[in-house]
Design a protein around this motif. Structure first.
Motif, PDB file in Angstrom:
ATOM      1  N   PHE A   1     125.828  -3.181  46.572  1.00  0.00           N
ATOM      2  CA  PHE A   1     124.604  -3.835  46.121  1.00  0.00           C
ATOM      3  C   PHE A   1     124.709  -4.278  44.664  1.00  0.00           C
ATOM      4  O   PHE A   1     124.222  -5.337  44.291  1.00  0.00           O
TER       5      PHE A   1
ATOM      6  N   SER B   1     126.766  -7.390  44.604  1.00  0.00           N
ATOM      7  CA  SER B   1     125.958  -8.497  45.114  1.00  0.00           C
ATOM      8  C   SER B   1     124.998  -9.011  44.044  1.00  0.00           C
ATOM      9  O   SER B   1     124.807 -10.219  43.885  1.00  0.00           O
ATOM     10  N   ARG B   2     124.402  -8.085  43.280  1.00  0.00           N
ATOM     11  CA  ARG B   2     123.482  -8.472  42.209  1.00  0.00           C
ATOM     12  C   ARG B   2     124.227  -9.251  41.127  1.00  0.00           C
ATOM     13  O   ARG B   2     123.744 -10.270  40.635  1.00  0.00           O
TER      14      ARG B   2
END
Length: 60
Positions: free
Chosen positions: A32, A35-36
């Motif tokens: 995550f 992805s950010r």
């Protein structure tokens, strides 16, 4: 800063090894986080923000 000279294959193997040492929860958080960071990466192509958001729903 330390410079390390290595091939792409060696670099990828070290990154893969470090990632696989993480627990399942740590891997998910790392995914995550990556992805950010990718979403903040500058692009030459403009992104159409009129498309709806991706939503994850938990089944009951």
């Amino acid at each position: 800063m330390k410079l390390i000279f290595q091939t792409k294959e060696e670099s990828n193997a070290k990154q893969r090894e470090a990632f696989l040492k993480l627990s399942g929860a740590e891997r998910l958080v790392a995914f995550f986080e990556l992805s950010r960071k990718i979403n903040k990466f500058p692009l030459k192509v403009k992104v159409d923000k009129t498309i709806g958001n991706f939503i994850i729903e938990k089944k009951k």
